[in-house]
Design a protein around this motif. Structure first.
Motif, PDB file in Angstrom:
ATOM      1  N   VAL A   5      26.248  30.722  44.743  1.00  0.00           N
ATOM      2  CA  VAL A   5      26.546  31.715  43.705  1.00  0.00           C
ATOM      3  C   VAL A   5      27.533  32.752  44.236  1.00  0.00           C
ATOM      4  O   VAL A   5      28.496  33.109  43.553  1.00  0.00           O
ATOM      5  CB  VAL A   5      25.247  32.374  43.184  1.00  0.00           C
ATOM      6  CG1 VAL A   5      25.555  33.543  42.263  1.00  0.00           C
ATOM      7  CG2 VAL A   5      24.380  31.342  42.466  1.00  0.00           C
ATOM      8  N   ILE A   6      27.319  33.214  45.459  1.00  0.00           N
ATOM      9  CA  ILE A   6      28.235  34.197  46.052  1.00  0.00           C
ATOM     10  C   ILE A   6      29.644  33.614  46.175  1.00  0.00           C
ATOM     11  O   ILE A   6      30.632  34.300  45.896  1.00  0.00           O
ATOM     12  CB  ILE A   6      27.704  34.686  47.417  1.00  0.00           C
ATOM     13  CG1 ILE A   6      26.464  35.564  47.204  1.00  0.00           C
ATOM     14  CG2 ILE A   6      28.778  35.438  48.194  1.00  0.00           C
ATOM     15  CD1 ILE A   6      25.704  35.883  48.477  1.00  0.00           C
ATOM     16  N   ASP A   7      29.736  32.365  46.580  1.00  0.00           N
ATOM     17  CA  ASP A   7      31.038  31.702  46.698  1.00  0.00           C
ATOM     18  C   ASP A   7      31.748  31.664  45.345  1.00  0.00           C
ATOM     19  O   ASP A   7      32.949  31.925  45.252  1.00  0.00           O
ATOM     20  CB  ASP A   7      30.847  30.297  47.266  1.00  0.00           C
ATOM     21  CG  ASP A   7      32.150  29.637  47.659  1.00  0.00           C
ATOM     22  OD1 ASP A   7      33.027  30.320  48.223  1.00  0.00           O
ATOM     23  OD2 ASP A   7      32.289  28.423  47.419  1.00  0.00           O
ATOM     24  N   PHE A   8      31.003  31.367  44.292  1.00  0.00           N
ATOM     25  CA  PHE A   8      31.600  31.346  42.953  1.00  0.00           C
ATOM     26  C   PHE A   8      32.027  32.746  42.516  1.00  0.00           C
ATOM     27  O   PHE A   8      33.129  32.928  41.988  1.00  0.00           O
ATOM     28  CB  PHE A   8      30.626  30.754  41.933  1.00  0.00           C
ATOM     29  CG  PHE A   8      31.123  30.881  40.531  1.00  0.00           C
ATOM     30  CD1 PHE A   8      32.211  30.138  40.087  1.00  0.00           C
ATOM     31  CD2 PHE A   8      30.540  31.771  39.649  1.00  0.00           C
ATOM     32  CE1 PHE A   8      32.696  30.273  38.798  1.00  0.00           C
ATOM     33  CE2 PHE A   8      31.016  31.913  38.350  1.00  0.00           C
ATOM     34  CZ  PHE A   8      32.096  31.165  37.934  1.00  0.00           C
ATOM     35  N   LEU A   9      31.176  33.736  42.732  1.00  0.00           N
ATOM     36  CA  LEU A   9      31.525  35.098  42.329  1.00  0.00           C
ATOM     37  C   LEU A   9      32.738  35.602  43.106  1.00  0.00           C
ATOM     38  O   LEU A   9      33.586  36.313  42.555  1.00  0.00           O
ATOM     39  CB  LEU A   9      30.325  36.033  42.496  1.00  0.00           C
ATOM     40  CG  LEU A   9      29.129  35.712  41.592  1.00  0.00           C
ATOM     41  CD1 LEU A   9      27.953  36.627  41.919  1.00  0.00           C
ATOM     42  CD2 LEU A   9      29.490  35.805  40.117  1.00  0.00           C
ATOM     43  N   ALA A  10      32.859  35.193  44.358  1.00  0.00           N
ATOM     44  CA  ALA A  10      34.054  35.544  45.143  1.00  0.00           C
ATOM     45  C   ALA A  10      35.295  34.873  44.551  1.00  0.00           C
ATOM     46  O   ALA A  10      36.391  35.455  44.562  1.00  0.00           O
ATOM     47  CB  ALA A  10      33.862  35.138  46.602  1.00  0.00           C
ATOM     48  N   ALA A  11      35.130  33.667  44.000  1.00  0.00           N
ATOM     49  CA  ALA A  11      36.253  32.984  43.343  1.00  0.00           C
ATOM     50  C   ALA A  11      36.674  33.729  42.078  1.00  0.00           C
ATOM     51  O   ALA A  11      37.869  33.818  41.771  1.00  0.00           O
ATOM     52  CB  ALA A  11      35.868  31.542  43.016  1.00  0.00           C
ATOM     53  N   VAL A  12      35.708  34.266  41.344  1.00  0.00           N
ATOM     54  CA  VAL A  12      36.031  35.076  40.164  1.00  0.00           C
ATOM     55  C   VAL A  12      36.812  36.311  40.601  1.00  0.00           C
ATOM     56  O   VAL A  12      37.837  36.659  39.992  1.00  0.00           O
ATOM     57  CB  VAL A  12      34.758  35.473  39.381  1.00  0.00           C
ATOM     58  CG1 VAL A  12      35.084  36.452  38.257  1.00  0.00           C
ATOM     59  CG2 VAL A  12      34.061  34.230  38.823  1.00  0.00           C
ATOM     60  N   ALA A  49      40.328  35.375  41.292  1.00  0.00           N
ATOM     61  CA  ALA A  49      41.108  35.152  40.073  1.00  0.00           C
ATOM     62  C   ALA A  49      41.678  36.464  39.542  1.00  0.00           C
ATOM     63  O   ALA A  49      42.788  36.496  39.020  1.00  0.00           O
ATOM     64  CB  ALA A  49      40.238  34.482  39.015  1.00  0.00           C
ATOM     65  N   TYR A  50      40.946  37.533  39.688  1.00  0.00           N
ATOM     66  CA  TYR A  50      41.422  38.841  39.230  1.00  0.00           C
ATOM     67  C   TYR A  50      42.374  39.488  40.235  1.00  0.00           C
ATOM     68  O   TYR A  50      43.326  40.161  39.846  1.00  0.00           O
ATOM     69  CB  TYR A  50      40.237  39.782  38.982  1.00  0.00           C
ATOM     70  CG  TYR A  50      39.616  39.612  37.625  1.00  0.00           C
ATOM     71  CD1 TYR A  50      40.016  40.406  36.549  1.00  0.00           C
ATOM     72  CD2 TYR A  50      38.650  38.653  37.391  1.00  0.00           C
ATOM     73  CE1 TYR A  50      39.458  40.253  35.294  1.00  0.00           C
ATOM     74  CE2 TYR A  50      38.083  38.485  36.143  1.00  0.00           C
ATOM     75  CZ  TYR A  50      38.492  39.296  35.089  1.00  0.00           C
ATOM     76  OH  TYR A  50      37.938  39.130  33.843  1.00  0.00           O
ATOM     77  N   GLU A  51      42.111  39.317  41.503  1.00  0.00           N
ATOM     78  CA  GLU A  51      42.851  40.065  42.515  1.00  0.00           C
ATOM     79  C   GLU A  51      44.137  39.379  42.966  1.00  0.00           C
ATOM     80  O   GLU A  51      45.138  40.047  43.173  1.00  0.00           O
ATOM     81  CB  GLU A  51      41.939  40.349  43.707  1.00  0.00           C
ATOM     82  CG  GLU A  51      40.795  41.276  43.313  1.00  0.00           C
ATOM     83  CD  GLU A  51      39.723  41.399  44.377  1.00  0.00           C
ATOM     84  OE1 GLU A  51      39.876  40.804  45.468  1.00  0.00           O
ATOM     85  OE2 GLU A  51      38.728  42.091  44.112  1.00  0.00           O
ATOM     86  N   ALA A  52      44.115  38.063  43.143  1.00  0.00           N
ATOM     87  CA  ALA A  52      45.301  37.387  43.681  1.00  0.00           C
ATOM     88  C   ALA A  52      45.623  36.081  42.972  1.00  0.00           C
ATOM     89  O   ALA A  52      46.715  35.565  43.108  1.00  0.00           O
ATOM     90  CB  ALA A  52      45.096  37.111  45.180  1.00  0.00           C
ATOM     91  N   GLY A  53      44.667  35.561  42.252  1.00  0.00           N
ATOM     92  CA  GLY A  53      44.825  34.256  41.635  1.00  0.00           C
ATOM     93  C   GLY A  53      44.140  33.208  42.494  1.00  0.00           C
ATOM     94  O   GLY A  53      43.981  33.383  43.701  1.00  0.00           O
ATOM     95  N   ILE A  54      43.717  32.134  41.860  1.00  0.00           N
ATOM     96  CA  ILE A  54      43.042  31.054  42.569  1.00  0.00           C
ATOM     97  C   ILE A  54      43.460  29.730  41.932  1.00  0.00           C
ATOM     98  O   ILE A  54      43.656  29.664  40.716  1.00  0.00           O
ATOM     99  CB  ILE A  54      41.505  31.231  42.546  1.00  0.00           C
ATOM    100  CG1 ILE A  54      40.802  30.150  43.381  1.00  0.00           C
ATOM    101  CG2 ILE A  54      40.967  31.271  41.138  1.00  0.00           C
ATOM    102  CD1 ILE A  54      39.313  30.411  43.611  1.00  0.00           C
ATOM    103  N   ASP A  55      43.608  28.720  42.745  1.00  0.00           N
ATOM    104  CA  ASP A  55      43.961  27.398  42.251  1.00  0.00           C
ATOM    105  C   ASP A  55      42.910  26.940  41.247  1.00  0.00           C
ATOM    106  O   ASP A  55      41.704  27.048  41.489  1.00  0.00           O
ATOM    107  CB  ASP A  55      44.051  26.418  43.422  1.00  0.00           C
ATOM    108  CG  ASP A  55      44.346  25.005  42.954  1.00  0.00           C
ATOM    109  OD1 ASP A  55      45.520  24.738  42.644  1.00  0.00           O
ATOM    110  OD2 ASP A  55      43.401  24.208  42.865  1.00  0.00           O
ATOM    111  N   LYS A  72      44.894  33.415  36.979  1.00  0.00           N
ATOM    112  CA  LYS A  72      45.109  34.838  37.241  1.00  0.00           C
ATOM    113  C   LYS A  72      44.652  35.564  35.993  1.00  0.00           C
ATOM    114  O   LYS A  72      45.200  35.381  34.917  1.00  0.00           O
ATOM    115  CB  LYS A  72      46.580  35.118  37.537  1.00  0.00           C
ATOM    116  CG  LYS A  72      46.894  36.570  37.812  1.00  0.00           C
ATOM    117  CD  LYS A  72      46.387  37.005  39.171  1.00  0.00           C
ATOM    118  CE  LYS A  72      46.902  38.390  39.515  1.00  0.00           C
ATOM    119  NZ  LYS A  72      45.885  39.331  39.863  1.00  0.00           N
ATOM    120  N   VAL A  73      43.606  36.337  36.135  1.00  0.00           N
ATOM    121  CA  VAL A  73      43.051  37.079  35.010  1.00  0.00           C
ATOM    122  C   VAL A  73      43.446  38.537  35.176  1.00  0.00           C
ATOM    123  O   VAL A  73      43.366  39.084  36.263  1.00  0.00           O
ATOM    124  CB  VAL A  73      41.510  36.942  34.938  1.00  0.00           C
ATOM    125  CG1 VAL A  73      40.954  37.647  33.726  1.00  0.00           C
ATOM    126  CG2 VAL A  73      41.108  35.481  34.951  1.00  0.00           C
TER     127      VAL A  73
END
Length: 101
Positions: free
Chosen positions: A20-27, A30-36, A99-100
């Motif tokens: 769950v922490i890994d997923f929340l870090a991915a969110v 997405a807001y801070e730098a973007g994620i694949d 990127k949100v």
């Protein structure tokens, strides 16, 4: 990155909390730098192994958004939009990022 507590269920195992922490870090990414988009989709699938219900996901989203101002719902919505736009699994030379804003 701001300091706040992740919304975690004390009944989860350590392994589930890590997922769950890994997923929340991915969110956050997405807001801070973007994620694949493919990386995010993989993390979302693992998250859904732990949080299987829609109501559980909404509860975590509400708590996470209250603490961080980052929305799981908006990020997953953006992922789905990008996936509908075309076959991103073929995007070896042109990586699509979530990127949100």
């Amino acid at each position: 990155m701001n300091e706040y507590a992740y919304p975690l269920d004390p009944d989860w195992s350590t392994e589930e909390m890590v997922k769950v922490i890994d997923f929340l870090a991915a969110v956050e990414s997405a807001y801070e730098a973007g994620i694949d988009v493919m990386d995010f989709q993989a993390k979302y699938r693992v998250f859904k192994e732990v949080v299987t219900s829609i109501s559980g996901e909404k509860q975590i989203d509400k708590a996470f958004q209250a603490a961080s101002n980052y929305s799981i719902y908006q990020t997953v919505k953006r992922m789905r939009e990008l996936l509908k736009e075309g076959d991103v699994s073929q995007a070896t030379t042109k990586t699509r990022k979530i990127k949100v804003s």
